[in-house]
Design an enzyme around this catalytic site. Structure first.
Site, mmCIF file in Angstrom:
data_model
loop_
_atom_site.group_PDB
_atom_site.id
_atom_site.type_symbol
_atom_site.label_atom_id
_atom_site.label_comp_id
_atom_site.label_asym_id
_atom_site.label_seq_id
_atom_site.Cartn_x
_atom_site.Cartn_y
_atom_site.Cartn_z
ATOM 1 N N TYR A 95 47.763 36.367 34.880
ATOM 2 C CA TYR A 95 47.895 34.805 34.959
ATOM 3 C C TYR A 95 48.144 34.455 33.430
ATOM 4 C CZ TYR A 95 48.276 34.234 39.959
ATOM 5 O OH TYR A 95 48.650 34.413 41.209
ATOM 6 N N GLU A 135 43.700 33.906 45.931
ATOM 7 C CA GLU A 135 44.066 35.376 46.075
ATOM 8 C C GLU A 135 42.854 36.285 45.859
ATOM 9 O OE1 GLU A 135 46.783 35.840 42.857
ATOM 10 O OE2 GLU A 135 48.196 34.739 43.818
#
Length: 402
Positions: A95, A135
């Protein structure tokens, strides 16, 4: 928590994202893969070349900016994307890389000032944290289910069955001899393919095409032949080169396009082409669990040569009173016309669909080519089907059905 000032700045970029969103995401992927080529082992190269992934990301960024003051509104979208990310093996450490490249793309394409970039940097951090948290839960759930695992697990192709001229099924069992985790009908797995001569690994997501509770997973793959584009690299490789006894790395099942097992409403399953695969899982589950719900199974194909699982669906239709199956061929063969082995020639039109569905008070599931799905969605909406009873799955990045 984002400040009011940050929220105001991010929301002010909505018109810009509407105008230049795809340009920004296209540049983003150029930067990402240039500086981190190892990520090409995760992303679908074909979706990149066709611009599908760029459009999907642009839509997601636009939605994030629009709802930055109410991110709860986009949690369903975050979860849907999260399923794909978990299936592909995207991790928390990816990310920050994505955030850096995205901000650079916004600056290069839109000439955004530091104030805007700083606001988007803050907003991205909050959005990324939401993805990472969701997630992480998905990874834990997949790993701790009975027969579950994290990331990829080696499976052996124990059987390969030709279902039609264009679709072949692959029956997969774990190489370690262990159990496979259960799944919800409609879910998919990611299959990892290493093709000789290719620099990067190819990942493809395929719907599970049989009911859960077996010792194997079944995927049914269409051999993609291009007209103005190259043939599907992975699907052709699977059809032409992968044989019984070969090994394929597979992720644990994922996806939120799933059969609502708690509902007592009738079920209408509508598919076009290879979109039949998740419907087969749903149909087989309903009959194997002895469900008394009425099932209307509608499938559109070119003709019997391309029609997969035809005999199985006909057998189910004959054996189970609550199941009614209908077939529509757009270009039936002479043999089809002679045998009268289909119900309608042409396309799945509103008038015909209205005559065969038992009621609009049902759970509707559909899957197939995007134009087919747009048409079905418009028909169901026009017929007054409630939005909460309309369920669909894209084979590839999400798109708009409007």
């Amino acid at each position: 928590m984002l400040s009011e000032k940050t929220i105001e700045i991010v929301k002010s970029t909505v018109p810009l994202l509407q105008e230049k969103g795809v340009e920004i995401t296209t540049r983003f992927y150029e930067i990402l893969f240039s500086e981190h080529p190892e990520l090409l082992n995760i992303f679908n190269h074909t979706n990149q070349k066709k611009g599908r992934q760029q459009q999907a990301l642009a839509n997601a960024v636009y939605a994030a900016a629009t709802y930055i003051d109410n991110l709860e509104a986009i949690i369903p979208v975050v979860k849907q994307i999260g399923h794909k990310h978990r299936s592909l093996g995207i991790k928390a450490e990816h990310y920050p890389i994505v955030g850096t490249c995205l901000l650079r793309a916004i600056k290069e394409v839109a000439g955004a000032p530091d104030e805007v970039l700083n606001a988007w940097g803050e907003a991205y951090g909050v959005i990324a944290d939401a993805f990472i948290s969701i997630e992480a839960e998905m990874y834990e759930e997949a790993a701790h289910k009975e027969g579950g695992w994290k990331d990829f697990r080696n499976f052996v192709v124990v059987k390969k069955v030709k279902e039609s001229d264009v679709i072949t099924s692959f029956y997969l069992k774990p190489e370690d001899g262990g159990k496979v985790s259960s799944f919800i009908p409609g879910q998919y797995v990611t299959v990892q393919i290493n093709i000789e001569g290719e620099t990067y690994t190819h990942n493809r997501q395929y719907s599970l095409s049989d009911a859960p509770g077996k010792e194997y997973y079944r995927i049914s793959v269409k051999k993609e032949k291009g007209v103005d584009t190259p043939d599907g690299k992975v699907s052709n490789y699977l059809h032409d080169h992968v044989k019984e006894g070969d090994m394929l790395p597979v992720s644990a099942p994922a996806g939120d396009f799933v059969l609502n097992m708690d509902s007592t409403l009738p079920v209408v399953l509508i598919s076009g082409g290879v979109g039949i695969t998740p419907m087969m899982s749903m149909l087989n589950t309903l009959i194997e669990q002895d469900s008394k719900r009425n099932v209307c199974f509608v499938h559109a194909a070119i003709n019997s040569n391309t029609h997969a699982m035809k005999e199985h669906v006909e057998a189910v239709d004959n054996e189970y009173e609550q199941v009614k199956a209908y077939t529509c061929y757009s270009a039936p063969t002479e043999k089809d016309l002679e045998m009268k082995n289909f119900d309608k020639e042409g396309f799945v039109e509103r008038e015909w669909l209205q005559t065969i569905i038992p009621t609009t008070e049902a759970e509707f599931y559909f899957c197939g080519p995007v134009p087919f799905m747009k048409h079905i969605n418009a028909v169901l909406t026009d017929l007054g089907v409630k939005q909460e009873h309309i369920h669909y799955e894209f084979f590839g990045p999400a798109a708009s059905l409007q």
